[in-house]
Design a protein around this motif. Sequence first.
Motif, mmCIF file in Angstrom:
data_model
loop_
_atom_site.group_PDB
_atom_site.id
_atom_site.type_symbol
_atom_site.label_atom_id
_atom_site.label_comp_id
_atom_site.label_asym_id
_atom_site.label_seq_id
_atom_site.Cartn_x
_atom_site.Cartn_y
_atom_site.Cartn_z
ATOM 1 N N GLU A 1 1.010 -0.730 -0.340
ATOM 2 C CA GLU A 1 -0.142 -0.242 0.225
ATOM 3 C C GLU A 1 0.333 1.273 -0.311
ATOM 4 O O GLU A 1 1.586 1.022 0.228
ATOM 5 N N ARG B 1 0.154 6.038 -0.018
ATOM 6 C CA ARG B 1 -0.370 7.123 -0.269
ATOM 7 C C ARG B 1 0.969 7.933 -0.954
ATOM 8 O O ARG B 1 1.545 7.846 -0.688
ATOM 9 N N THR C 1 -2.343 -0.859 -3.277
ATOM 10 C CA THR C 1 -2.806 -0.433 -3.297
ATOM 11 C C THR C 1 -2.854 0.924 -3.079
ATOM 12 O O THR C 1 -1.662 1.310 -2.634
ATOM 13 N N ARG D 1 -3.338 4.704 -2.245
ATOM 14 C CA ARG D 1 -4.586 5.862 -2.067
ATOM 15 C C ARG D 1 -3.912 7.670 -3.365
ATOM 16 O O ARG D 1 -2.967 8.107 -3.064
ATOM 17 N N ASP E 1 -6.054 11.384 -3.434
ATOM 18 C CA ASP E 1 -7.008 12.170 -2.383
ATOM 19 C C ASP E 1 -8.410 12.181 -3.057
ATOM 20 O O ASP E 1 -8.878 11.905 -2.017
ATOM 21 N N GLU E 2 -7.816 11.206 -3.873
ATOM 22 C CA GLU E 2 -9.334 11.476 -4.189
ATOM 23 C C GLU E 2 -9.907 9.430 -4.893
ATOM 24 O O GLU E 2 -9.627 9.233 -6.049
ATOM 25 N N GLY E 3 -9.857 9.059 -2.953
ATOM 26 C CA GLY E 3 -9.696 7.273 -3.980
ATOM 27 C C GLY E 3 -9.151 6.725 -3.968
ATOM 28 O O GLY E 3 -7.563 7.079 -4.068
ATOM 29 N N GLU E 4 -9.358 5.307 -4.147
ATOM 30 C CA GLU E 4 -8.257 4.395 -3.771
ATOM 31 C C GLU E 4 -8.118 3.510 -5.512
ATOM 32 O O GLU E 4 -8.883 3.442 -5.899
ATOM 33 N N THR F 1 -6.684 -0.528 -6.483
ATOM 34 C CA THR F 1 -5.855 -1.744 -5.941
ATOM 35 C C THR F 1 -5.795 -2.117 -7.476
ATOM 36 O O THR F 1 -6.695 -2.712 -8.326
#
Length: 767
Positions: A5, A7, A447, A449, A451-454, A456
Amino acid sequence: MNAHELRVLPPVPPLRRHLPFGDAAGTPDRIEVTSRWFERGGRPWMPITGEIHYSRIPRERWSEVLGHARAGGLDSIATYVFWRVHEPEQGRFDWTGNRDLRAFIELAAAHGLDMIVRLGPWGHGEYRYGGFPEWLVERDDLRTRTDDPAYLELVRPLYAQIIAQLKGLTHNEGGPIIGAQVDNELYDQPDHLATLREIAEESGLLVPMWTATGWGGAQVPDTLLPLYSAYSEGFWEDSTVEWPAFAPFHFRYSEVRDDLTVGADLREALDGIATESTEPLEHDDRTPFATCELGGGMHVAYHRRPLVSPEDVANLALAKIGSGSAWQGYYMYAGGMQRTGAQGTEQESHATGYPNDVPQLTYDFHAPIGAHGQIRPHHHYLRRQHLWLREEGHRIATMASTVGGGSADPEELRWAVRSDGRSGYLFATTYQPPKRPIAAQPGVQFTVRFDEGEVTVPAAPIDLPAGVSVAWPLRYPLTADLELRSATAQLLTRIDDLVVLAATDGVPVEIVLGDGTVLDPPAPPGPDCRIDLDGVSLLVLDDASANRLYRLPFAGRDRLILSDAPVHLDNGDLIVRPDTEYAAIAILPAPTALKAEGGRLAADTGDGPWATWTLTAAHAGAIPVPVEPPGSATAPEPRRGGPMDRLSAPTDYTGAATVHIEVPDFGDADRALLRLEWTGDTGRAYIGDTFVSDHFWHGRDWDIDLTPHRDVVARHGVRLELLPWRGATGVWVDPSVRDIEDGIAIRSAAIVRIGSVRLSAATSAVP
C-alpha cells in the motif's frame, strides 16, 4: 499474499524563473526550465536524447542512422565536437566530409530531431586525450581545463569556429539547437565551467539550455544544468571486480541522481583522487532530474569486457522513469568507428596516459544502432518506452515519484508510483542482470491511495515473474467521460480513438474501467485483440508484437506499423532495412495501396483492421562462407601499463593465426557485413592492406563492414589476424561466456546482406 500500500500526495509546484536557462519571452516554441521539469510552447515536455557522433560515422550513412533514431522515438541528438578532429594543426580548422557539423545538424533537423552540441574543449568519449589535439597536449606551459589565460586564448578561437558553424541554427533563430554542454566530467573547476559558457555566449551562441555533466559529485556552477548518468556495467572497472558496486542501485527506484563511480578511474589515474565511497550524493532540488548518459550499451577495454544485454539497457531506462527522470538521455545511441589521424588511431590507450586500452577502431558500444547500422533488440525495447513518453510525457513530466519499496535486499519487492496526486503509473520490477538475478514475486497486489479515492491492482493477487519490469496506468483518461482505472498492461501509444497497450509475458491482462467494470479481452493479446468501447477502442498487443510496433507519419497521417524488419522515414517514404529475404509489414490505418522500390510486395487478402503485406527482398539475407580452421598461434606475453597498471592490449601479432576468407558477390545489398562467431583474445581484419576492424572477443559476434570496400574485397577477400585466448592472462569476461578453451575457434562465418526497400503510398487518400 504479497500486498503493498502507498499514499501519494499531489506534487509540490515547481520553482520558476530561478535558473539562468530558457528562451526569452515571446520566443516561438519557447523552452523553459523549472525545478522539476522542462516546458516547451507552454506545455510540460520530456526530452528523449541519444548520443550520435557525426565524426565517427561515414557521411553517406548519417541520414540512415538519424532516420532510425527518429523512428526509435528520439526527439533530439547529442554529439561531441572533438577538438582534434577539427583543428589537427594549430590554426588550421577542417569542417569537411564527416567533420561537417553544420550539415549533420541540418540533416538531423530534416529528420525532425533537435540537437545538443557538446562543445568540449575536452570531451572524453574514449577519444585520444579526450579530443585534445596533439599540439595542445605537447604544450607544457598550460594548465588545461582551468581558467589559465594561456589556455583560454586557445579555447576562444575553437569556440568561435564551432559557433560559426551553428549560426542560424539555434532554437531562438528557428533552428534545432536547443542546448550546449561545456567540457565533460570536470568535477572540481566550477569557475572554469562558468567561464566556458561566458566565452560561448560572447562568441554568439544563445541557447535555452546550458549543461554540464554532474556525476561524480561534480561542482557545477549555477549557470549550468547538471545532467547525470547510469550504467549497468563499466569497462573502467578492474578485472578483479565481478560486478561493479554502483550497478545494482540503477535497477531500483530512487530519486537520487548521482553516481560517484563514472569517470572515477580517470580522476584517480590522472589527478590522484580516489573515490572512497559509492554512496550517491544529495542532489539540488532546484533543478530537474535530467540525464545524458543512460547506458545504451557498453564499450570494452582489453582488461575488462562487459556483456551488457538489451534487457539491461531497457530495464535500467524504465527504472529511471519510475525514479522521476525528466529527461532521458542515452550514451551511446548509435555506435561508430574511431578515427585515424596523423598520429595513428585516435582511441584512448595506455600509451596516451589512460588507465584503459580500448580497441583501436571499433566503437560499437553495443548501442541500439550498431557501428555499421545494425539494429539491435534494445532499439525496439526502448522505442516502446519512447512511444509512451511521446503520448504521455507532458503528464509524466509533472508527476512526482514516490518509492513504495525496494532496497538492496533482493527479496524485497521493488516498486514505485509516479503520480500527479490523482492519477499516475505504478512501476514494479523483478529485473537484475543475469549475473545477479532476483526472484519472482508471488501473490503481488498494490493499493495506491489518492486524494480522491484509491486503486487496487490487480483485483486478485498475481505472480510477477522474474526478470520483468512493468509500468501500469492508474486512472488514465480514455475520453472525457470514461476512465481506465487500472490495467496490468503497459500503455504504448494512442492514435485517434485507438489506445494501444502491451501485455507482459507471464502477467495476466486485467483491464478495469472507472466504474469498476472488468473488461474481458475477446482474444489473447496480439494485433487482433481489440476492445471497442463508447468513443474509444483498446488494442492489447502481445510482447513480441509490441517490439515490432512503430508510429510514423506516413502517407499523409500518423500510422501504426508492425514490421519484422527495421523501418524509418526518408522524405515521406518508408524505408525498410531487411536482413532476411522475406519480411511482413502491417499498417493501421491502412493506406489504399503501397508500391515498392528495391523489393516486391504481395498484399494479404485478410479482412482485419490491419493491411498486411509480405515483402520479398532477394538481395537481403545471410550467405554462409567457408572458413579454414585457424592454424597454430602464440599469444605474446601479457603486458601491463597505464597509470593503474592494468592489462595492456597486445601490439605484437607476429604469433597470430592468419585466416583468409573469400567473399562472394553480395549483389545489390545496401550493406554487407562479414559476421564471425568466434572465440579468442583479440583480432584484426584487413582488406587488401587496409586495417578495417578490430575486436576484443567478449562473447558477441564480430561484424566487419565490407560495403565501403566492395571492389577490393572482391579481389582480395578479408585477412584476419587472430590471437588466442589464454585464461591465465586474467582478462575479465562475463560469466555467461567465460567457460571457453584456450586457443582460437571460428564457429561460423556469413555475409549478412542488408537490403533497402523504399515503400510509398500509391495514394494518400484513406477511407
